[in-house]
Write a protein that holds these residues in place. Structure first.
Motif, PDB file in Angstrom:
ATOM      1  N   SER A   1      -0.013 -38.198   6.231  1.00 53.24           N
ATOM      2  CA  SER A   1       0.607 -37.403   7.300  1.00 53.24           C
ATOM      3  C   SER A   1       2.062 -37.064   6.980  1.00 53.24           C
ATOM      4  O   SER A   1       2.511 -35.944   7.229  1.00 53.24           O
ATOM      5  N   GLN A   2       2.805 -38.009   6.408  1.00 52.83           N
ATOM      6  CA  GLN A   2       4.200 -37.734   6.059  1.00 52.83           C
ATOM      7  C   GLN A   2       4.286 -36.693   4.940  1.00 52.83           C
ATOM      8  O   GLN A   2       5.097 -35.765   5.004  1.00 52.83           O
ATOM      9  N   THR A   3       3.438 -36.829   3.915  1.00 52.47           N
ATOM     10  CA  THR A   3       3.448 -35.867   2.811  1.00 52.47           C
ATOM     11  C   THR A   3       3.084 -34.480   3.316  1.00 52.47           C
ATOM     12  O   THR A   3       3.718 -33.488   2.927  1.00 52.47           O
ATOM     13  N   ALA A   4       2.094 -34.383   4.176  1.00 52.41           N
ATOM     14  CA  ALA A   4       1.698 -33.081   4.737  1.00 52.41           C
ATOM     15  C   ALA A   4       2.850 -32.460   5.511  1.00 52.41           C
ATOM     16  O   ALA A   4       3.136 -31.260   5.360  1.00 52.41           O
ATOM     17  N   ALA A   5       3.536 -33.254   6.321  1.00 52.12           N
ATOM     18  CA  ALA A   5       4.657 -32.738   7.114  1.00 52.12           C
ATOM     19  C   ALA A   5       5.798 -32.257   6.212  1.00 52.12           C
ATOM     20  O   ALA A   5       6.380 -31.192   6.449  1.00 52.12           O
ATOM     21  N   VAL A   6       6.101 -33.022   5.166  1.00 54.86           N
ATOM     22  CA  VAL A   6       7.175 -32.639   4.242  1.00 54.86           C
ATOM     23  C   VAL A   6       6.817 -31.343   3.510  1.00 54.86           C
ATOM     24  O   VAL A   6       7.647 -30.439   3.395  1.00 54.86           O
ATOM     25  N   MET A   7       5.583 -31.241   3.036  1.00 55.54           N
ATOM     26  CA  MET A   7       5.174 -30.033   2.316  1.00 55.54           C
ATOM     27  C   MET A   7       5.203 -28.808   3.222  1.00 55.54           C
ATOM     28  O   MET A   7       5.685 -27.744   2.831  1.00 55.54           O
ATOM     29  N   LYS A   8       4.699 -28.945   4.439  1.00 60.53           N
ATOM     30  CA  LYS A   8       4.695 -27.807   5.370  1.00 60.53           C
ATOM     31  C   LYS A   8       6.114 -27.390   5.730  1.00 60.53           C
ATOM     32  O   LYS A   8       6.413 -26.194   5.836  1.00 60.53           O
TER      33      LYS A   8
END
Length: 125
Positions: free
Chosen positions: A99-106
């Motif tokens: 979830s953190q990686t997805a948020a950072v990428m978005k």
């Protein structure tokens, strides 16, 4: 109707300024290798408007990228689909990091290229 093809068909589709799609080349082959992709790229190149750039969007880029760069070199830009990139990165993450990686990428995708790359590098470190 059923249609069986032994192999693959590679198509080059162009999009004009009005957003209308045009078939620029169509080649069949046994796989998506540089030879097959190069054949369709040569056909498409003959239909390019002089001075027009080329944007390549595909997630299986090796053969496609090498064939396109050989034919139109400095005019070719390769762009990977963000949804596929996000999915591929998240598939390799530990569950607690997804979830953190997805948020950072978005969030990085919404920034300028330079700032977005900085954000991604900081997260990766």
């Amino acid at each position: 109707m059923a249609l069986y093809l032994d192999g693959i068909i590679v198509a080059a589709i162009g999009v004009d300024n009005a957003g209308k799609k045009h078939l620029m080349g169509l080649v069949s082959g046994s796989s998506e290798n540089a030879s097959v992709v190069g054949s369709v790229a040569r056909v498409a190149r003959s239909r390019l408007v002089h001075g027009l750039g080329v944007l390549v969007r595909d997630r299986r880029l090796k053969a496609l990228r090498s064939a396109i760069e050989e034919l139109v070199s400095e005019r070719a830009r390769v762009q990977r689909c963000r949804a596929h990139k996000l999915r591929d990165v998240l598939d390799r993450q530990q569950k607690e990091c997804i979830s953190q990686t997805a948020a950072v990428m978005k969030a990085a995708y919404k920034l300028s290229a330079k700032d977005g790359m900085t954000k991604l590098r900081t997260h990766a470190a």
